[in-house]
Design a protein around this motif. Structure first.
Motif, PDB file in Angstrom:
ATOM      1  N   MET A   1      16.688 -30.086  -0.699  1.00  0.00           N
ATOM      2  CA  MET A   1      17.805 -30.948  -1.310  1.00  0.00           C
ATOM      3  C   MET A   1      18.174 -32.116  -0.363  1.00  0.00           C
ATOM      4  SD  MET A   1      20.224 -30.787  -3.334  1.00  0.00           S
ATOM      5  CE  MET A   1      21.940 -31.112  -3.844  1.00  0.00           C
ATOM      6  N   MET A   2      17.762 -32.099   0.733  1.00  0.00           N
ATOM      7  CA  MET A   2      17.968 -33.148   1.766  1.00  0.00           C
ATOM      8  C   MET A   2      17.035 -34.373   1.613  1.00  0.00           C
ATOM      9  SD  MET A   2      19.906 -33.708   4.218  1.00  0.00           S
ATOM     10  CE  MET A   2      20.235 -34.694   5.494  1.00  0.00           C
ATOM     11  N   ASN A   3      15.630 -34.018   1.330  1.00  0.00           N
ATOM     12  CA  ASN A   3      14.769 -34.576   0.756  1.00  0.00           C
ATOM     13  C   ASN A   3      15.112 -35.671  -0.543  1.00  0.00           C
ATOM     14  OD1 ASN A   3      12.487 -35.160   2.314  1.00  0.00           O
ATOM     15  ND2 ASN A   3      11.154 -33.429   1.235  1.00  0.00           N
ATOM     16  N   LEU A   4      15.826 -34.915  -1.369  1.00  0.00           N
ATOM     17  CA  LEU A   4      16.358 -35.590  -2.698  1.00  0.00           C
ATOM     18  C   LEU A   4      17.459 -36.626  -2.139  1.00  0.00           C
ATOM     19  CD1 LEU A   4      16.346 -35.483  -5.728  1.00  0.00           C
ATOM     20  CD2 LEU A   4      18.096 -33.816  -5.650  1.00  0.00           C
ATOM     21  N   ILE A   5      18.343 -36.484  -1.321  1.00  0.00           N
ATOM     22  CA  ILE A   5      19.415 -37.360  -1.046  1.00  0.00           C
ATOM     23  C   ILE A   5      18.797 -38.454  -0.288  1.00  0.00           C
ATOM     24  CG2 ILE A   5      21.400 -37.288   0.319  1.00  0.00           C
ATOM     25  CD1 ILE A   5      21.999 -34.525  -0.195  1.00  0.00           C
ATOM     26  N   THR A   6      17.890 -38.215   0.565  1.00  0.00           N
ATOM     27  CA  THR A   6      17.209 -39.065   1.383  1.00  0.00           C
ATOM     28  C   THR A   6      16.471 -40.194   0.724  1.00  0.00           C
ATOM     29  OG1 THR A   6      17.100 -37.624   3.274  1.00  0.00           O
ATOM     30  CG2 THR A   6      15.562 -39.660   3.209  1.00  0.00           C
ATOM     31  N   SER A   7      15.692 -39.742  -0.290  1.00  0.00           N
ATOM     32  CA  SER A   7      15.149 -40.539  -1.257  1.00  0.00           C
ATOM     33  C   SER A   7      15.999 -41.365  -2.155  1.00  0.00           C
ATOM     34  CB  SER A   7      14.217 -39.692  -2.035  1.00  0.00           C
ATOM     35  OG  SER A   7      14.648 -38.900  -2.932  1.00  0.00           O
ATOM     36  N   PHE A   8      17.140 -40.809  -2.499  1.00  0.00           N
ATOM     37  CA  PHE A   8      18.056 -41.431  -3.432  1.00  0.00           C
ATOM     38  C   PHE A   8      18.672 -42.609  -2.753  1.00  0.00           C
ATOM     39  CE2 PHE A   8      22.561 -41.667  -4.945  1.00  0.00           C
ATOM     40  CZ  PHE A   8      22.257 -42.111  -6.311  1.00  0.00           C
ATOM     41  N   LEU A   9      19.196 -42.396  -1.244  1.00  0.00           N
ATOM     42  CA  LEU A   9      19.876 -43.398  -0.515  1.00  0.00           C
ATOM     43  C   LEU A   9      18.807 -44.525  -0.108  1.00  0.00           C
ATOM     44  CD1 LEU A   9      21.788 -41.228   2.150  1.00  0.00           C
ATOM     45  CD2 LEU A   9      22.613 -42.687   0.318  1.00  0.00           C
ATOM     46  N   ILE A  10      17.520 -44.138  -0.080  1.00  0.00           N
ATOM     47  CA  ILE A  10      16.347 -45.304   0.055  1.00  0.00           C
ATOM     48  C   ILE A  10      16.329 -45.907  -1.106  1.00  0.00           C
ATOM     49  CG2 ILE A  10      14.009 -45.571   0.424  1.00  0.00           C
ATOM     50  CD1 ILE A  10      13.807 -43.305   2.286  1.00  0.00           C
ATOM     51  N   THR A  11      16.304 -45.585  -2.413  1.00  0.00           N
ATOM     52  CA  THR A  11      15.989 -46.131  -3.563  1.00  0.00           C
ATOM     53  C   THR A  11      17.150 -46.940  -3.895  1.00  0.00           C
ATOM     54  OG1 THR A  11      16.825 -44.299  -4.779  1.00  0.00           O
ATOM     55  CG2 THR A  11      14.525 -44.469  -4.557  1.00  0.00           C
ATOM     56  N   ILE A  12      18.572 -46.725  -3.271  1.00  0.00           N
ATOM     57  CA  ILE A  12      19.680 -47.475  -3.607  1.00  0.00           C
ATOM     58  C   ILE A  12      19.742 -48.389  -2.504  1.00  0.00           C
ATOM     59  CG2 ILE A  12      22.052 -47.427  -3.839  1.00  0.00           C
ATOM     60  CD1 ILE A  12      20.766 -46.391  -6.011  1.00  0.00           C
ATOM     61  N   THR A  13      19.586 -48.195  -1.415  1.00  0.00           N
ATOM     62  CA  THR A  13      19.810 -49.018  -0.245  1.00  0.00           C
ATOM     63  C   THR A  13      18.834 -50.305  -0.206  1.00  0.00           C
ATOM     64  OG1 THR A  13      18.962 -47.534   1.507  1.00  0.00           O
ATOM     65  CG2 THR A  13      21.424 -47.571   1.164  1.00  0.00           C
ATOM     66  N   LEU A  14      17.785 -49.968  -0.142  1.00  0.00           N
ATOM     67  CA  LEU A  14      16.495 -50.823  -0.280  1.00  0.00           C
ATOM     68  C   LEU A  14      16.591 -51.981  -1.213  1.00  0.00           C
ATOM     69  CD1 LEU A  14      13.974 -51.635   1.604  1.00  0.00           C
ATOM     70  CD2 LEU A  14      12.775 -50.307  -0.012  1.00  0.00           C
ATOM     71  N   PRO A  15      16.870 -51.854  -2.492  1.00  0.00           N
ATOM     72  CA  PRO A  15      16.823 -52.777  -3.354  1.00  0.00           C
ATOM     73  C   PRO A  15      18.236 -53.683  -3.146  1.00  0.00           C
ATOM     74  CG  PRO A  15      16.371 -50.795  -4.603  1.00  0.00           C
ATOM     75  CD  PRO A  15      16.692 -50.562  -3.110  1.00  0.00           C
ATOM     76  N   MET A  16      19.381 -52.932  -2.834  1.00  0.00           N
ATOM     77  CA  MET A  16      20.590 -53.654  -2.445  1.00  0.00           C
ATOM     78  C   MET A  16      20.281 -54.895  -1.432  1.00  0.00           C
ATOM     79  SD  MET A  16      23.105 -52.859  -4.513  1.00  0.00           S
ATOM     80  CE  MET A  16      24.683 -52.411  -4.212  1.00  0.00           C
ATOM     81  N   LEU A  17      19.533 -54.267  -0.298  1.00  0.00           N
ATOM     82  CA  LEU A  17      19.376 -54.903   0.996  1.00  0.00           C
ATOM     83  C   LEU A  17      18.625 -56.273   0.590  1.00  0.00           C
ATOM     84  CD1 LEU A  17      19.468 -55.226   4.039  1.00  0.00           C
ATOM     85  CD2 LEU A  17      17.499 -53.887   4.033  1.00  0.00           C
ATOM     86  N   ILE A  18      17.606 -56.004  -0.271  1.00  0.00           N
ATOM     87  CA  ILE A  18      16.775 -57.127  -0.687  1.00  0.00           C
ATOM     88  C   ILE A  18      17.616 -58.107  -1.666  1.00  0.00           C
ATOM     89  CG2 ILE A  18      14.727 -57.746  -2.243  1.00  0.00           C
ATOM     90  CD1 ILE A  18      13.436 -54.939  -1.166  1.00  0.00           C
ATOM     91  N   MET A  19      18.479 -57.665  -2.390  1.00  0.00           N
ATOM     92  CA  MET A  19      19.234 -58.697  -3.303  1.00  0.00           C
ATOM     93  C   MET A  19      20.195 -59.371  -2.323  1.00  0.00           C
ATOM     94  SD  MET A  19      20.010 -56.847  -6.735  1.00  0.00           S
ATOM     95  CE  MET A  19      20.838 -55.226  -6.078  1.00  0.00           C
ATOM     96  N   LEU A  20      20.839 -58.795  -1.292  1.00  0.00           N
ATOM     97  CA  LEU A  20      21.714 -59.254  -0.220  1.00  0.00           C
ATOM     98  C   LEU A  20      20.900 -60.619   0.314  1.00  0.00           C
ATOM     99  CD1 LEU A  20      24.510 -59.407   0.605  1.00  0.00           C
ATOM    100  CD2 LEU A  20      23.963 -57.855   2.511  1.00  0.00           C
ATOM    101  N   ILE A  21      19.756 -60.116   0.889  1.00  0.00           N
ATOM    102  CA  ILE A  21      19.038 -61.204   1.506  1.00  0.00           C
ATOM    103  C   ILE A  21      18.384 -62.157   0.890  1.00  0.00           C
ATOM    104  CG2 ILE A  21      16.587 -61.468   2.857  1.00  0.00           C
ATOM    105  CD1 ILE A  21      16.686 -58.889   3.957  1.00  0.00           C
ATOM    106  N   ALA A  22      18.215 -62.098  -0.540  1.00  0.00           N
ATOM    107  CA  ALA A  22      18.157 -63.020  -1.321  1.00  0.00           C
ATOM    108  C   ALA A  22      19.162 -63.963  -1.750  1.00  0.00           C
ATOM    109  CB  ALA A  22      17.210 -62.447  -2.612  1.00  0.00           C
ATOM    110  N   LEU A  23      20.156 -63.327  -2.085  1.00  0.00           N
ATOM    111  CA  LEU A  23      21.397 -64.108  -2.160  1.00  0.00           C
ATOM    112  C   LEU A  23      21.707 -65.192  -1.108  1.00  0.00           C
ATOM    113  CD1 LEU A  23      23.771 -64.437  -4.402  1.00  0.00           C
ATOM    114  CD2 LEU A  23      24.767 -62.602  -3.008  1.00  0.00           C
ATOM    115  N   THR A  24      21.794 -64.499   0.189  1.00  0.00           N
ATOM    116  CA  THR A  24      22.147 -65.364   1.450  1.00  0.00           C
ATOM    117  C   THR A  24      21.146 -66.331   1.463  1.00  0.00           C
ATOM    118  OG1 THR A  24      21.172 -63.826   2.904  1.00  0.00           O
ATOM    119  CG2 THR A  24      23.464 -63.559   2.452  1.00  0.00           C
ATOM    120  N   LEU A  25      19.816 -66.214   1.257  1.00  0.00           N
ATOM    121  CA  LEU A  25      18.890 -67.257   1.434  1.00  0.00           C
ATOM    122  C   LEU A  25      18.610 -68.419   0.427  1.00  0.00           C
ATOM    123  CD1 LEU A  25      15.732 -65.099   3.063  1.00  0.00           C
ATOM    124  CD2 LEU A  25      17.323 -66.802   4.158  1.00  0.00           C
ATOM    125  N   SER A  26      19.259 -68.235  -0.815  1.00  0.00           N
ATOM    126  CA  SER A  26      19.126 -69.019  -1.835  1.00  0.00           C
ATOM    127  C   SER A  26      20.381 -69.956  -2.103  1.00  0.00           C
ATOM    128  CB  SER A  26      19.010 -68.209  -3.105  1.00  0.00           C
ATOM    129  OG  SER A  26      20.144 -67.492  -3.828  1.00  0.00           O
TER     130      SER A  26
END
Length: 117
Positions: A1-26
């Motif tokens: 169950m902990m693996n599922l929560i960790t993978s869910f958080l990674i799949t949500i936070t990583l794209p959000m972080l990339i979009m935030l970086i792209a937004l600030t750089l552009s």
């Protein structure tokens, strides 16, 4: 169950972080009049960059697309003819072609097919 929560958080936070970086750089820091104007060999444009759009061209394009879709719908009927009841096939294809002819007649009466004007 902990693996599922960790993978869910990674799949949500990583794209959000990339979009935030792209937004600030552009972000554009300086709005330059020359950069935002249309480019015409380095000179100021002589006329408006937005030319009026001909509604006639749009109507011709729509009619062309409609006739293309009609052909796509008629093509398989030849193959279907061999495997279906001939009377049912004849009535359905006659009904379909009658609708197409009535649509063409309506477009003709409305003047959508007059090219000279």
């Amino acid at each position: 169950m902990m693996n599922l929560i960790t993978s869910f958080l990674i799949t949500i936070t990583l794209p959000m972080l990339i979009m935030l970086i792209a937004l600030t750089l552009s972000k554009k820091m300086i709005n330059d009049r020359e950069k935002s104007s249309p480019f015409e060999c380095g000179f100021d444009p002589k006329s408006s960059a937005r030319m009026p759009f001909s509604i006639r061209f749009f109507l011709i394009a729509v009619i062309f697309l409609i006739f293309d879709v009609e052909i796509v719908l008629i093509m398989p009927t030849i193959i279907i003819m061999k495997s279906s009841n001939l009377m049912v096939w004849m009535m359905s294809i006659s009904f379909f072609i009658m609708i197409l002819i009535l649509g063409l007649y309506h477009e003709w009466n409305q003047g959508a097919l007059q090219w000279e004007n």
